[in-house]
Design a protein around this motif. Sequence first.
Motif, PDB file in Angstrom:
ATOM      1  N   ALA A  23       0.795  -1.343  -0.002  1.00 21.53           N
ATOM      2  CA  ALA A  23      -0.118  -0.171   0.101  1.00 21.53           C
ATOM      3  C   ALA A  23       1.039   1.078  -0.032  1.00 21.53           C
ATOM      4  CB  ALA A  23      -0.848  -0.022   1.185  1.00 21.53           C
ATOM      5  N   ARG A  24       2.014   1.009   0.520  1.00 12.43           N
ATOM      6  CA  ARG A  24       2.924   2.292   0.425  1.00 12.43           C
ATOM      7  C   ARG A  24       3.632   2.582  -0.719  1.00 12.43           C
ATOM      8  NH1 ARG A  24       4.394  -0.036   5.439  1.00 12.43           N
ATOM      9  NH2 ARG A  24       6.450  -0.727   4.664  1.00 12.43           N
ATOM     10  N   ASP A  26       3.605   2.354  -5.252  1.00  9.74           N
ATOM     11  CA  ASP A  26       3.237   2.041  -6.771  1.00  9.74           C
ATOM     12  C   ASP A  26       4.095   1.192  -7.324  1.00  9.74           C
ATOM     13  OD1 ASP A  26       0.654   3.314  -6.217  1.00  9.74           O
ATOM     14  OD2 ASP A  26       1.937   5.419  -6.955  1.00  9.74           O
ATOM     15  N   THR A  72       1.764  -6.073  -7.277  1.00 10.66           N
ATOM     16  CA  THR A  72       1.383  -4.730  -6.878  1.00 10.66           C
ATOM     17  C   THR A  72      -0.062  -4.710  -6.346  1.00 10.66           C
ATOM     18  OG1 THR A  72       0.426  -4.489  -9.322  1.00 10.66           O
ATOM     19  CG2 THR A  72       2.617  -3.297  -8.773  1.00 10.66           C
ATOM     20  N   LEU A  73      -0.427  -3.931  -5.541  1.00 10.49           N
ATOM     21  CA  LEU A  73      -2.005  -3.734  -4.868  1.00 10.49           C
ATOM     22  C   LEU A  73      -2.676  -3.316  -6.083  1.00 10.49           C
ATOM     23  CD1 LEU A  73      -2.981  -4.403  -2.164  1.00 10.49           C
ATOM     24  CD2 LEU A  73      -2.883  -1.791  -1.859  1.00 10.49           C
ATOM     25  N   ASN A  74      -4.098  -4.242  -6.330  1.00 10.72           N
ATOM     26  CA  ASN A  74      -4.847  -3.951  -7.043  1.00 10.72           C
ATOM     27  C   ASN A  74      -5.831  -2.615  -6.592  1.00 10.72           C
ATOM     28  OD1 ASN A  74      -6.848  -4.122  -8.868  1.00 10.72           O
ATOM     29  ND2 ASN A  74      -7.590  -6.113  -8.538  1.00 10.72           N
ATOM     30  N   ARG A  75      -5.446  -1.608  -7.139  1.00  8.91           N
ATOM     31  CA  ARG A  75      -6.040  -0.433  -6.644  1.00  8.91           C
ATOM     32  C   ARG A  75      -7.679  -0.278  -7.328  1.00  8.91           C
ATOM     33  NH1 ARG A  75      -1.425   0.184  -5.450  1.00  8.91           N
ATOM     34  NH2 ARG A  75      -0.622   1.736  -4.017  1.00  8.91           N
ATOM     35  N   ASP A  76      -8.003  -1.244  -8.290  1.00  5.77           N
ATOM     36  CA  ASP A  76      -9.372  -1.440  -8.609  1.00  5.77           C
ATOM     37  C   ASP A  76     -10.162  -2.469  -7.883  1.00  5.77           C
ATOM     38  OD1 ASP A  76      -9.120   0.450 -10.718  1.00  5.77           O
ATOM     39  OD2 ASP A  76      -7.976  -1.081 -12.156  1.00  5.77           O
ATOM     40  N   HIS A  77      -9.541  -2.910  -6.882  1.00  2.00           N
ATOM     41  CA  HIS A  77     -10.269  -4.007  -6.093  1.00  2.00           C
ATOM     42  C   HIS A  77     -11.058  -3.425  -4.965  1.00  2.00           C
ATOM     43  CE1 HIS A  77     -11.086  -7.360  -3.380  1.00  2.00           C
ATOM     44  NE2 HIS A  77     -10.579  -8.366  -4.484  1.00  2.00           N
ATOM     45  N   TYR A  80      -9.746  -1.947  -1.851  1.00  2.00           N
ATOM     46  CA  TYR A  80      -8.339  -1.099  -2.025  1.00  2.00           C
ATOM     47  C   TYR A  80      -8.665   0.036  -1.172  1.00  2.00           C
ATOM     48  CZ  TYR A  80      -5.320   2.526  -3.255  1.00  2.00           C
ATOM     49  OH  TYR A  80      -4.490   3.364  -3.021  1.00  2.00           O
ATOM     50  N   GLN A  81      -9.991   0.797  -1.252  1.00  2.00           N
ATOM     51  CA  GLN A  81     -10.143   1.855  -0.447  1.00  2.00           C
ATOM     52  C   GLN A  81     -10.095   1.641   1.136  1.00  2.00           C
ATOM     53  OE1 GLN A  81     -13.789   4.026  -0.980  1.00  2.00           O
ATOM     54  NE2 GLN A  81     -13.351   5.608   0.270  1.00  2.00           N
ATOM     55  N   ASP A  84      -6.281   1.007   1.716  1.00  2.00           N
ATOM     56  CA  ASP A  84      -5.524   2.379   1.838  1.00  2.00           C
ATOM     57  C   ASP A  84      -5.677   3.108   3.100  1.00  2.00           C
ATOM     58  OD1 ASP A  84      -3.958   4.583   0.443  1.00  2.00           O
ATOM     59  OD2 ASP A  84      -6.115   5.668   0.613  1.00  2.00           O
TER      60      ASP A  84
END
Length: 209
Positions: A23-24, A26, A72-77, A80-81, A84
Amino acid sequence: MQFPEPMSSVVPGLHGRVLGVLARTDRPLTGRAVAGLLRAPASPSGVQKVLDDLVSNGVVLAEPAGRARLYTLNRDHVAYQAIDQLARLRELLLERIKVEAKTWAVPAKAIWLFDSTARGQGGSDSDLDLLIVRSDDVDDSDPRWLEQVETLSAHATLWSGNSCEVVEYSAQEVQDLISHGERLVTELRRDAVPIAGSTPRQVLNRKAG
């Protein structure tokens, strides 16, 4: 709160620690790189098992890179929010303290986080240490001032789960500490994290007159 790895406060174990690393950044990381960024050591095989689990749930994305895989973290999952937010618990806590301080009827000259929590070393059993600088024209026994400080301390304890300890000085007392070369001043210059009001640099680099 686990200040070194805030995610672990809610997601205990290696899953939380690995998610905190991802999470820290990209930047895609190999499993070995993720293991190397953990604050406390973990075996590469253990980290790999966690990554495989997170990939299987879609929370982490993996792509081949030669003989390795990059994660990488899936920021569309949909998760994710929440991830984060958990990774930023320390920043969210300091923001809450700042917002409350802005409502004070008797403003503080400065509020700083200091000691182990400022260095990102405090665990769930560590105190949350705040240093508050009071204006010289405000008496330390002023009921309005005392109520503000006590309320903030109580709220910070509720928000973090850590006992909040407040150290308070008047602006002149801070200058006296500087003049006497007190060790606390050196520690504050090195570690203190500004929350509200003047920054440590603005206050502690000022020559005592």
